[in-house]
Design a protein around this motif. Structure first.
Motif, PDB file in Angstrom:
ATOM      1  N   GLN A   1      -2.059 -16.898  -2.352  1.00 53.24           N
ATOM      2  CA  GLN A   1      -2.610 -16.086  -3.430  1.00 53.24           C
ATOM      3  C   GLN A   1      -4.130 -16.036  -3.406  1.00 53.24           C
ATOM      4  O   GLN A   1      -4.740 -14.988  -3.647  1.00 53.24           O
ATOM      5  CB  GLN A   1      -2.118 -16.644  -4.761  1.00 53.24           C
ATOM      6  CG  GLN A   1      -2.382 -15.766  -5.962  1.00 53.24           C
ATOM      7  CD  GLN A   1      -1.765 -16.360  -7.211  1.00 53.24           C
ATOM      8  OE1 GLN A   1      -2.060 -17.497  -7.588  1.00 53.24           O
ATOM      9  NE2 GLN A   1      -0.897 -15.605  -7.861  1.00 53.24           N
ATOM     10  N   GLN A   2      -4.768 -17.151  -3.089  1.00 57.09           N
ATOM     11  CA  GLN A   2      -6.229 -17.194  -3.072  1.00 57.09           C
ATOM     12  C   GLN A   2      -6.795 -16.238  -2.026  1.00 57.09           C
ATOM     13  O   GLN A   2      -7.767 -15.521  -2.293  1.00 57.09           O
ATOM     14  CB  GLN A   2      -6.709 -18.619  -2.800  1.00 57.09           C
ATOM     15  CG  GLN A   2      -8.217 -18.768  -2.836  1.00 57.09           C
ATOM     16  CD  GLN A   2      -8.664 -20.204  -2.614  1.00 57.09           C
ATOM     17  OE1 GLN A   2      -7.863 -21.085  -2.291  1.00 57.09           O
ATOM     18  NE2 GLN A   2      -9.950 -20.452  -2.785  1.00 57.09           N
TER      19      GLN A   2
ATOM     20  N   LEU B   1      -9.326 -10.893  -0.711  1.00 54.46           N
ATOM     21  CA  LEU B   1      -9.175  -9.635   0.007  1.00 54.46           C
ATOM     22  C   LEU B   1      -9.232  -8.440  -0.937  1.00 54.46           C
ATOM     23  O   LEU B   1      -9.841  -7.407  -0.639  1.00 54.46           O
ATOM     24  CB  LEU B   1      -7.840  -9.632   0.753  1.00 54.46           C
ATOM     25  CG  LEU B   1      -7.498  -8.355   1.516  1.00 54.46           C
ATOM     26  CD1 LEU B   1      -8.371  -8.228   2.756  1.00 54.46           C
ATOM     27  CD2 LEU B   1      -6.025  -8.346   1.903  1.00 54.46           C
ATOM     28  N   LEU B   2      -8.612  -8.584  -2.103  1.00 58.81           N
ATOM     29  CA  LEU B   2      -8.505  -7.471  -3.044  1.00 58.81           C
ATOM     30  C   LEU B   2      -9.710  -7.324  -3.964  1.00 58.81           C
ATOM     31  O   LEU B   2      -9.823  -6.306  -4.652  1.00 58.81           O
ATOM     32  CB  LEU B   2      -7.251  -7.651  -3.907  1.00 58.81           C
ATOM     33  CG  LEU B   2      -5.909  -7.599  -3.169  1.00 58.81           C
ATOM     34  CD1 LEU B   2      -4.781  -7.963  -4.127  1.00 58.81           C
ATOM     35  CD2 LEU B   2      -5.667  -6.228  -2.563  1.00 58.81           C
ATOM     36  N   ALA B   3     -10.601  -8.293  -3.956  1.00 61.34           N
ATOM     37  CA  ALA B   3     -11.730  -8.284  -4.895  1.00 61.34           C
ATOM     38  C   ALA B   3     -12.496  -6.955  -4.892  1.00 61.34           C
ATOM     39  O   ALA B   3     -12.787  -6.409  -5.964  1.00 61.34           O
ATOM     40  CB  ALA B   3     -12.663  -9.455  -4.609  1.00 61.34           C
ATOM     41  N   PRO B   4     -12.826  -6.374  -3.728  1.00 64.17           N
ATOM     42  CA  PRO B   4     -13.575  -5.107  -3.756  1.00 64.17           C
ATOM     43  C   PRO B   4     -12.765  -3.929  -4.302  1.00 64.17           C
ATOM     44  O   PRO B   4     -13.347  -2.890  -4.638  1.00 64.17           O
ATOM     45  CB  PRO B   4     -13.919  -4.883  -2.276  1.00 64.17           C
ATOM     46  CG  PRO B   4     -13.762  -6.213  -1.614  1.00 64.17           C
ATOM     47  CD  PRO B   4     -12.669  -6.887  -2.357  1.00 64.17           C
ATOM     48  N   LEU B   5     -11.441  -4.084  -4.370  1.00 62.79           N
ATOM     49  CA  LEU B   5     -10.577  -2.978  -4.784  1.00 62.79           C
ATOM     50  C   LEU B   5     -10.011  -3.150  -6.187  1.00 62.79           C
ATOM     51  O   LEU B   5      -9.327  -2.237  -6.685  1.00 62.79           O
ATOM     52  CB  LEU B   5      -9.395  -2.841  -3.806  1.00 62.79           C
ATOM     53  CG  LEU B   5      -9.722  -2.636  -2.328  1.00 62.79           C
ATOM     54  CD1 LEU B   5      -8.431  -2.648  -1.516  1.00 62.79           C
ATOM     55  CD2 LEU B   5     -10.472  -1.336  -2.119  1.00 62.79           C
ATOM     56  N   ARG B   6     -10.287  -4.283  -6.836  1.00 69.21           N
ATOM     57  CA  ARG B   6      -9.585  -4.580  -8.084  1.00 69.21           C
ATOM     58  C   ARG B   6      -9.814  -3.532  -9.160  1.00 69.21           C
ATOM     59  O   ARG B   6      -8.883  -3.144  -9.875  1.00 69.21           O
ATOM     60  CB  ARG B   6      -9.995  -5.962  -8.611  1.00 69.21           C
ATOM     61  CG  ARG B   6      -9.365  -7.137  -7.884  1.00 69.21           C
ATOM     62  CD  ARG B   6      -7.849  -7.064  -7.862  1.00 69.21           C
ATOM     63  NE  ARG B   6      -7.238  -7.258  -9.154  1.00 69.21           N
ATOM     64  CZ  ARG B   6      -6.708  -8.393  -9.576  1.00 69.21           C
ATOM     65  NH1 ARG B   6      -6.701  -9.451  -8.788  1.00 69.21           N
ATOM     66  NH2 ARG B   6      -6.160  -8.483 -10.768  1.00 69.21           N
TER      67      ARG B   6
END
Length: 242
Positions: A208-209, A214-219
């Motif tokens: 999960q971490q 990975l998803l931080a720029p797309l959240r």
């Protein structure tokens, strides 16, 4: 589901070899296409903890789960079960146990197939059904996995629990219209839309971490989503990366 036992079964129900992607309708060259129009419809079955409250004895547990895995093997050999795997330790709901992907979009047929599961019949599992549409060539899975197993046996290699499997993260986006950036992301191996308007992506992360990073720029773009660790065939990754 019990990961060590299921892992040895997963080699029977993995994903197609990369050369089979040419048979995918509409977009044969890109199994991660953000456009699902023209893709293939299957049934996603989410396995959850069932209503049974009576504890299982060791003998009962062994009998029911042996039947559970034997039934999955039968469904895979008959071409009805394309993909299966358990959720990992970090998941969005405590009652999530695993998933099936069935080679039918007909709900009545999906119910008929899923309801043959001995653990469902015993109340250990309950099922949640969704129509799932994807361009990924799931329909070739049994042939590819059986070929790999046969090759290993001919070479005298053992296939222990976990053979041919690895960890992934499943990302479920509440609104598939907001998930186009995820659909075309290099780290997404399988992308699908669900009948309730969500999008589902199997991502190249093992926990999960890693997925959060990975998803931080797309959240902001993706909006509401859930992240679940999952364990399944490594052909998910190999079909895209080779």
């Amino acid at each position: 589901m019990l990961r060590p036992v299921l892992a040895s079964f997963l080699v029977l129900v993995g994903l197609a070899a990369c050369q089979t992607s040419a048979s995918v309708a509409d977009n044969p060259s890109d199994t991660r296409s953000p456009s699902i129009a023209g893709g293939t419809s299957h049934t996603l079955v989410i396995l959850r903890t069932g209503p049974r409250t009576e504890p299982l004895s060791k003998e009962e547990s062994s009998r029911y789960f042996s039947g559970h895995f034997a039934n999955m093997t039968r469904l895979a050999n008959e071409g009805d079960l394309l993909l299966a795997g358990p959720y990992g330790g970090n998941k969005s709901a405590d009652d999530l146990r695993g998933i099936f992907v069935l080679d039918t979009a007909d709900r009545e047929r999906a119910l008929e197939l899923a309801n043959t599961d001995p653990c469902y019949q015993a109340g250990i599992f309950k099922f949640e059904f969704h129509t799932m549409r994807t361009h990924f060539p799931l329909d070739q899975s049994q042939a590819a996995e059986r070929a790999r197993l046969d090759a290993a046996k001919r070479a005298g290699k053992e296939t222990p629990p976990g053979f041919g499997c690895r960890g992934y993260v499943m990302v479920t986006v509440a609104d598939h219209n907001r998930a186009t950036a995820l659909a075309s992301h290099d780290s997404v191996y399988l992308y699908a839309t669900l009948d309730d308007g969500r999008a589902l992506a199997f991502v190249d992360c093992t926990n999960q971490q890693q997925a959060e990073q990975l998803l931080a720029p797309l959240r902001e773009q993706l909006g509401e989503l859930t992240i679940d660790e999952w364990f399944g065939t490594d052909l998910l990754a190999r079909c895209v990366s080779t």
